[in-house]
Design a protein around this motif. Structure first.
Motif, PDB file in Angstrom:
ATOM      1  N   PRO A 116       0.857  14.161  -2.581  1.00 57.64           N
ATOM      2  CA  PRO A 116       1.442  14.349  -3.909  1.00 57.64           C
ATOM      3  C   PRO A 116       2.261  13.122  -4.330  1.00 57.64           C
ATOM      4  O   PRO A 116       2.803  12.405  -3.488  1.00 57.64           O
ATOM      5  N   GLU A 117       2.347  12.907  -5.616  1.00 60.51           N
ATOM      6  CA  GLU A 117       3.041  11.736  -6.156  1.00 60.51           C
ATOM      7  C   GLU A 117       4.479  11.615  -5.646  1.00 60.51           C
ATOM      8  O   GLU A 117       4.950  10.516  -5.351  1.00 60.51           O
ATOM      9  N   GLU A 118       5.156  12.741  -5.522  1.00 62.31           N
ATOM     10  CA  GLU A 118       6.556  12.697  -5.087  1.00 62.31           C
ATOM     11  C   GLU A 118       6.703  12.224  -3.635  1.00 62.31           C
ATOM     12  O   GLU A 118       7.787  11.837  -3.210  1.00 62.31           O
ATOM     13  N   GLU A 119       5.616  12.222  -2.863  1.00 63.69           N
ATOM     14  CA  GLU A 119       5.653  11.743  -1.483  1.00 63.69           C
ATOM     15  C   GLU A 119       5.178  10.286  -1.367  1.00 63.69           C
ATOM     16  O   GLU A 119       5.261   9.698  -0.294  1.00 63.69           O
ATOM     17  N   GLN A 120       4.698   9.714  -2.451  1.00 62.06           N
ATOM     18  CA  GLN A 120       4.201   8.344  -2.441  1.00 62.06           C
ATOM     19  C   GLN A 120       5.346   7.347  -2.589  1.00 62.06           C
ATOM     20  O   GLN A 120       6.414   7.680  -3.095  1.00 62.06           O
ATOM     21  N   VAL A 121       5.093   6.127  -2.157  1.00 60.22           N
ATOM     22  CA  VAL A 121       6.061   5.049  -2.397  1.00 60.22           C
ATOM     23  C   VAL A 121       6.102   4.851  -3.909  1.00 60.22           C
ATOM     24  O   VAL A 121       5.059   4.711  -4.554  1.00 60.22           O
ATOM     25  N   PRO A 122       7.279   4.853  -4.514  1.00 63.13           N
ATOM     26  CA  PRO A 122       7.375   4.704  -5.968  1.00 63.13           C
ATOM     27  C   PRO A 122       6.745   3.393  -6.442  1.00 63.13           C
ATOM     28  O   PRO A 122       6.760   2.375  -5.740  1.00 63.13           O
ATOM     29  N   GLU A 123       6.204   3.416  -7.644  1.00 60.11           N
ATOM     30  CA  GLU A 123       5.510   2.251  -8.199  1.00 60.11           C
ATOM     31  C   GLU A 123       6.400   1.008  -8.217  1.00 60.11           C
ATOM     32  O   GLU A 123       5.950  -0.088  -7.881  1.00 60.11           O
ATOM     33  N   ALA A 124       7.649   1.161  -8.578  1.00 51.86           N
ATOM     34  CA  ALA A 124       8.562   0.012  -8.625  1.00 51.86           C
ATOM     35  C   ALA A 124       8.719  -0.619  -7.240  1.00 51.86           C
ATOM     36  O   ALA A 124       8.787  -1.842  -7.107  1.00 51.86           O
ATOM     37  N   GLU A 125       8.761   0.205  -6.203  1.00 54.70           N
ATOM     38  CA  GLU A 125       8.875  -0.301  -4.835  1.00 54.70           C
ATOM     39  C   GLU A 125       7.574  -0.984  -4.411  1.00 54.70           C
ATOM     40  O   GLU A 125       7.590  -2.018  -3.751  1.00 54.70           O
ATOM     41  N   ARG A 126       6.432  -0.419  -4.800  1.00 54.16           N
ATOM     42  CA  ARG A 126       5.140  -1.073  -4.497  1.00 54.16           C
ATOM     43  C   ARG A 126       5.078  -2.435  -5.167  1.00 54.16           C
ATOM     44  O   ARG A 126       4.636  -3.415  -4.559  1.00 54.16           O
ATOM     45  N   ASP A 127       5.533  -2.515  -6.416  1.00 55.43           N
ATOM     46  CA  ASP A 127       5.551  -3.801  -7.130  1.00 55.43           C
ATOM     47  C   ASP A 127       6.478  -4.796  -6.443  1.00 55.43           C
ATOM     48  O   ASP A 127       6.140  -5.971  -6.293  1.00 55.43           O
ATOM     49  N   ARG A 128       7.646  -4.331  -6.019  1.00 60.06           N
ATOM     50  CA  ARG A 128       8.590  -5.214  -5.333  1.00 60.06           C
ATOM     51  C   ARG A 128       7.974  -5.777  -4.054  1.00 60.06           C
ATOM     52  O   ARG A 128       8.061  -6.973  -3.770  1.00 60.06           O
ATOM     53  N   ILE A 129       7.329  -4.914  -3.284  1.00 60.75           N
ATOM     54  CA  ILE A 129       6.694  -5.349  -2.039  1.00 60.75           C
ATOM     55  C   ILE A 129       5.564  -6.335  -2.332  1.00 60.75           C
ATOM     56  O   ILE A 129       5.437  -7.365  -1.661  1.00 60.75           O
ATOM     57  N   ALA A 130       4.760  -6.054  -3.347  1.00 61.07           N
ATOM     58  CA  ALA A 130       3.654  -6.958  -3.695  1.00 61.07           C
ATOM     59  C   ALA A 130       4.164  -8.344  -4.068  1.00 61.07           C
ATOM     60  O   ALA A 130       3.605  -9.363  -3.632  1.00 61.07           O
ATOM     61  N   LEU A 131       5.218  -8.399  -4.859  1.00 56.02           N
ATOM     62  CA  LEU A 131       5.787  -9.698  -5.238  1.00 56.02           C
ATOM     63  C   LEU A 131       6.400 -10.413  -4.032  1.00 56.02           C
ATOM     64  O   LEU A 131       6.288 -11.638  -3.909  1.00 56.02           O
ATOM     65  N   ALA A 132       7.010  -9.664  -3.141  1.00 61.22           N
ATOM     66  CA  ALA A 132       7.584 -10.261  -1.932  1.00 61.22           C
ATOM     67  C   ALA A 132       6.473 -10.792  -1.021  1.00 61.22           C
ATOM     68  O   ALA A 132       6.620 -11.854  -0.421  1.00 61.22           O
ATOM     69  N   ILE A 133       5.362 -10.078  -0.944  1.00 60.85           N
ATOM     70  CA  ILE A 133       4.221 -10.565  -0.165  1.00 60.85           C
ATOM     71  C   ILE A 133       3.687 -11.853  -0.756  1.00 60.85           C
ATOM     72  O   ILE A 133       3.416 -12.821  -0.047  1.00 60.85           O
ATOM     73  N   ARG A 134       3.554 -11.892  -2.068  1.00 61.74           N
ATOM     74  CA  ARG A 134       3.094 -13.106  -2.737  1.00 61.74           C
ATOM     75  C   ARG A 134       4.007 -14.284  -2.372  1.00 61.74           C
ATOM     76  O   ARG A 134       3.529 -15.366  -2.062  1.00 61.74           O
ATOM     77  N   ALA A 135       5.312 -14.042  -2.407  1.00 62.06           N
ATOM     78  CA  ALA A 135       6.259 -15.100  -2.081  1.00 62.06           C
ATOM     79  C   ALA A 135       6.117 -15.527  -0.606  1.00 62.06           C
ATOM     80  O   ALA A 135       6.146 -16.709  -0.299  1.00 62.06           O
ATOM     81  N   GLU A 136       5.954 -14.567   0.290  1.00 63.92           N
ATOM     82  CA  GLU A 136       5.765 -14.873   1.717  1.00 63.92           C
ATOM     83  C   GLU A 136       4.507 -15.720   1.923  1.00 63.92           C
ATOM     84  O   GLU A 136       4.509 -16.665   2.707  1.00 63.92           O
ATOM     85  N   LEU A 137       3.428 -15.343   1.258  1.00 64.14           N
ATOM     86  CA  LEU A 137       2.167 -16.065   1.428  1.00 64.14           C
ATOM     87  C   LEU A 137       2.249 -17.473   0.847  1.00 64.14           C
ATOM     88  O   LEU A 137       1.506 -18.361   1.268  1.00 64.14           O
ATOM     89  N   GLY A 138       3.156 -17.682  -0.098  1.00 65.39           N
ATOM     90  CA  GLY A 138       3.304 -18.993  -0.703  1.00 65.39           C
ATOM     91  C   GLY A 138       4.186 -19.949   0.070  1.00 65.39           C
ATOM     92  O   GLY A 138       4.275 -21.132  -0.245  1.00 65.39           O
ATOM     93  N   LYS A 139       4.826 -19.441   1.139  1.00 70.06           N
ATOM     94  CA  LYS A 139       5.696 -20.300   1.943  1.00 70.06           C
ATOM     95  C   LYS A 139       4.856 -21.260   2.778  1.00 70.06           C
ATOM     96  O   LYS A 139       3.776 -20.885   3.239  1.00 70.06           O
ATOM     97  N   PRO A 140       5.375 -22.480   2.979  1.00 68.62           N
ATOM     98  CA  PRO A 140       4.614 -23.458   3.804  1.00 68.62           C
ATOM     99  C   PRO A 140       4.584 -23.069   5.265  1.00 68.62           C
ATOM    100  O   PRO A 140       5.341 -22.341   5.768  1.00 68.62           O
TER     101      PRO A 140
END
Length: 106
Positions: free
Chosen positions: A82-106
């Motif tokens: 159920p939606e209430e048990e899922q990671v909230p969309e804002a948190e998924r977006d935060r993690i995705a952006l943080a992953i992008r930043a991690e992958l961009g590190k030298p």
């Protein structure tokens, strides 16, 4: 080099494209572990569902608190929670952006 063309199966990759996947998947797994604290990552590829008939990978963080019945191939049972048990969309977006930043590190 990763493919920028439509392919439906891994065997269609060139040697150069295939060689690029390993390091990318490893880097993504490291980033997920760094950002989420996951124990490991699961990597799967199907490419058969309608609208998804192309090679793409699911890299799924396996957290310490996953119950035994949620581990391994059963991880996909969590797609129907159920939606209430899922990671909230804002948190998924935060993690995705943080992953992008991690992958961009030298």
């Amino acid at each position: 080099m990763l493919p920028r063309r439509h392919i439906e199966a891994i065997h269609e990759l060139t040697d150069e494209e295939a060689a690029g996947l390993g390091p990318l998947i490893r880097s993504l797994s490291i980033a997920l572990r760094t950002l989420t604290g996951c124990r490991k990552t699961y990597v799967v590829q199907f490419a058969e569902a309608e609208g998804f008939a192309h090679v793409h990978f699911h890299v799924v963080p396996r957290m310490d608190d996953f119950a035994e019945e949620q581990r391994g191939p059963n991880v996909f049972s969590m797609l129907g929670v159920p939606e209430e048990e899922q990671v909230p969309e804002a948190e998924r977006d935060r993690i995705a952006l943080a992953i992008r930043a991690e992958l961009g590190k030298p």
